[in-house]
Design a protein around this motif. Structure first.
Motif, short mmCIF file in Angstrom:
data_model
loop_
_atom_site.label_atom_id
_atom_site.label_comp_id
_atom_site.label_asym_id
_atom_site.label_seq_id
_atom_site.Cartn_x
_atom_site.Cartn_y
_atom_site.Cartn_z
N ASN A 33 0.83 -1.21 0.00
CA ASN A 33 0.00 0.00 0.00
C ASN A 33 0.86 1.25 0.00
N SER A 34 1.94 1.23 0.77
CA SER A 34 2.83 2.40 0.81
C SER A 34 3.48 2.63 -0.55
N MET A 35 3.90 1.53 -1.20
CA MET A 35 4.51 1.67 -2.51
C MET A 35 3.51 2.21 -3.53
N ASP A 36 2.27 1.69 -3.51
CA ASP A 36 1.25 2.16 -4.45
C ASP A 36 0.94 3.64 -4.23
N GLU A 89 11.49 25.30 -10.73
CA GLU A 89 12.45 24.48 -9.98
C GLU A 89 11.77 23.81 -8.79
N GLY A 90 10.79 24.51 -8.21
CA GLY A 90 10.03 23.91 -7.11
C GLY A 90 9.26 22.70 -7.56
N TYR A 91 8.64 22.79 -8.75
CA TYR A 91 7.93 21.63 -9.30
C TYR A 91 8.90 20.47 -9.60
N GLN A 92 10.06 20.83 -10.13
CA GLN A 92 11.06 19.80 -10.41
C GLN A 92 11.53 19.11 -9.13
N THR A 93 11.78 19.93 -8.10
CA THR A 93 12.24 19.38 -6.83
C THR A 93 11.17 18.47 -6.21
N ALA A 94 9.91 18.90 -6.30
CA ALA A 94 8.81 18.10 -5.75
C ALA A 94 8.70 16.76 -6.47
N ALA A 95 8.83 16.80 -7.81
CA ALA A 95 8.74 15.57 -8.58
C ALA A 95 9.88 14.61 -8.24
N GLU A 96 11.08 15.17 -8.07
CA GLU A 96 12.23 14.33 -7.72
C GLU A 96 12.05 13.72 -6.33
N ALA A 97 11.51 14.51 -5.41
CA ALA A 97 11.28 14.00 -4.04
C ALA A 97 10.27 12.85 -4.07
N LYS A 98 9.20 13.01 -4.87
CA LYS A 98 8.21 11.94 -4.96
C LYS A 98 8.80 10.69 -5.60
N ARG A 99 9.71 10.88 -6.57
CA ARG A 99 10.37 9.73 -7.19
C ARG A 99 11.19 8.97 -6.16
N LEU A 100 11.96 9.70 -5.35
CA LEU A 100 12.79 9.05 -4.33
C LEU A 100 11.93 8.33 -3.30
N GLN A 101 10.80 8.94 -2.94
CA GLN A 101 9.91 8.29 -1.99
C GLN A 101 9.35 6.99 -2.57
N TYR A 102 9.02 7.02 -3.85
CA TYR A 102 8.51 5.81 -4.49
C TYR A 102 9.59 4.73 -4.54
N TRP A 157 4.02 10.21 -7.08
CA TRP A 157 5.06 10.53 -8.07
C TRP A 157 4.45 10.80 -9.44
N ASP A 158 3.46 9.98 -9.82
CA ASP A 158 2.78 10.20 -11.10
C ASP A 158 2.12 11.58 -11.13
N ASP A 159 1.51 11.96 -10.01
CA ASP A 159 0.86 13.27 -9.94
C ASP A 159 1.88 14.39 -10.07
N ALA A 160 3.04 14.22 -9.39
CA ALA A 160 4.08 15.25 -9.46
C ALA A 160 4.65 15.35 -10.88
N GLN A 161 4.79 14.20 -11.55
CA GLN A 161 5.27 14.22 -12.94
C GLN A 161 4.25 14.90 -13.87
N SER A 162 2.96 14.63 -13.61
CA SER A 162 1.92 15.25 -14.44
C SER A 162 1.90 16.77 -14.25
N THR A 163 2.06 17.20 -13.01
CA THR A 163 2.09 18.64 -12.73
C THR A 163 3.31 19.28 -13.39
N LEU A 164 4.46 18.61 -13.29
CA LEU A 164 5.67 19.14 -13.90
C LEU A 164 5.52 19.23 -15.42
N ALA A 165 4.84 18.24 -16.00
CA ALA A 165 4.64 18.26 -17.46
C ALA A 165 3.73 19.42 -17.87
#
Length: 275
Positions: free
Chosen positions: A106-109, A140-153, A115-123
């Motif tokens: 559940n945590s991974m999902d 840069e804030g959007y990029q940082t947020a997307a990278e953080a979500k990627r690392l969490q995933y 992360w998908d949401d952060a990538q969509s926002t960045l796009a």
């Protein structure tokens, strides 16, 4: 009257003595059975070495052996093998409900959705940033947020894969299941030995010797192993230089040429060079 009776008694005694003497004189002697002459075999002498050996008792054990313990405790939900089965490296032996697999999934999902949401926002922000409607700092804030979500995933994915590894107990080697100590629905802990797997490297025989015998042994020295009247060759592969405190003797291992007929854990007779 009294004298006549005495004469009669003495007469009877004399007659008895005479009968005994006559019987001994005329008794036939028993024939003597001749003793056969001893048979002597003559062999031609020849030169050779005299090999002195020491007879010992050893225990058969696999040359490669793995003891399987769970990496996390839980309830056994599946047993996929039985004692005597041949298994391959990576094959799932047991499955354990660690109580954390579902939580990790559940945590991974959830991390993947974020992360998908952060990538969509960045796009969506990328063309706005290119048109000047979004500043460099905001982008840069959007990029940082997307990278953080990627690392969490990625972290949640590793945790889930670890839990799956803990839940799915696999064989680390090719070999045969020698012991299986758990059953379906058993509860196991991390210190419980669940399974023993013998590899494909054949058998060894382990035995203990005195210091005098140890000093006359060397790696590669030939040994003879006897099991149920059958003899097998072998050679010394390991000699401990420190005596084991429990027995006061030195542990030695030797390879055995036989691969199949001697079951691990059984006792055998072994001859080793003593001089």
């Amino acid at each position: 009257m009294k004298k006549a009776r005495t004469r009669i008694i003495w007469g009877i005694v004399i007659v008895i003595i005479a009968v005994i003497v006559i019987a001994r004189v005329f008794k036939k002697e028993e024939p003597v059975v001749p003793t056969p002459d001893p048979v002597v075999t003559v062999q031609t002498p020849h030169m050779g070495d005299i090999l002195l050996t020491t007879d010992l008792v050893g225990t058969i054990e696999p040359a490669d052996i793995v003891y399987i313990y769970p990496k996390a405790g839980g309830d056994v939900t599946a047993v996929n093998v039985k004692a005597g089965d041949v298994v391959a490296a990576g094959q799932v032996l047991l499955e354990i409900d660690t109580k954390q697999v579902d939580t990790s999934k559940n945590s991974m999902d959830a991390a993947k959705v974020a992360w998908d949401d952060a990538q969509s926002t960045l796009a969506r922000m990328a063309p706005l940033h290119a048109s000047g409607f979004v500043s460099d700092k905001e982008f840069e804030g959007y990029q940082t947020a997307a990278e953080a979500k990627r690392l969490q995933y990625e972290s949640a994915k590793i945790a889930y894969e670890n839990q799956m590894e803990f839940s799915h107990v696999t064989s680390p080697i090719n070999g045969r299941v020698e012991q299986l100590n758990v059953e379906l629905h058993d509860t196991v802990g991390s210190s419980m030995q669940m399974c023993v797997i013998a590899g494909e490297g054949g058998n060894n025989v382990t035995f203990y010797v005195t210091e005098k015998v140890k000093n006359n042994l060397s790696l590669g020295a030939p040994v003879t192993v006897t099991k149920e009247g059958n003899q097998y060759g072998g050679s010394v592969v390991e000699i401990n230089n420190m005596a084991e405190a429990s027995v006061g003797l030195f542990k030695v291992k030797a390879s055995v040429d036989d691969q199949e007929t001697m079951a691990p854990g059984t006792s055998v007779e072994i001859q080793v060079p003593s001089a």
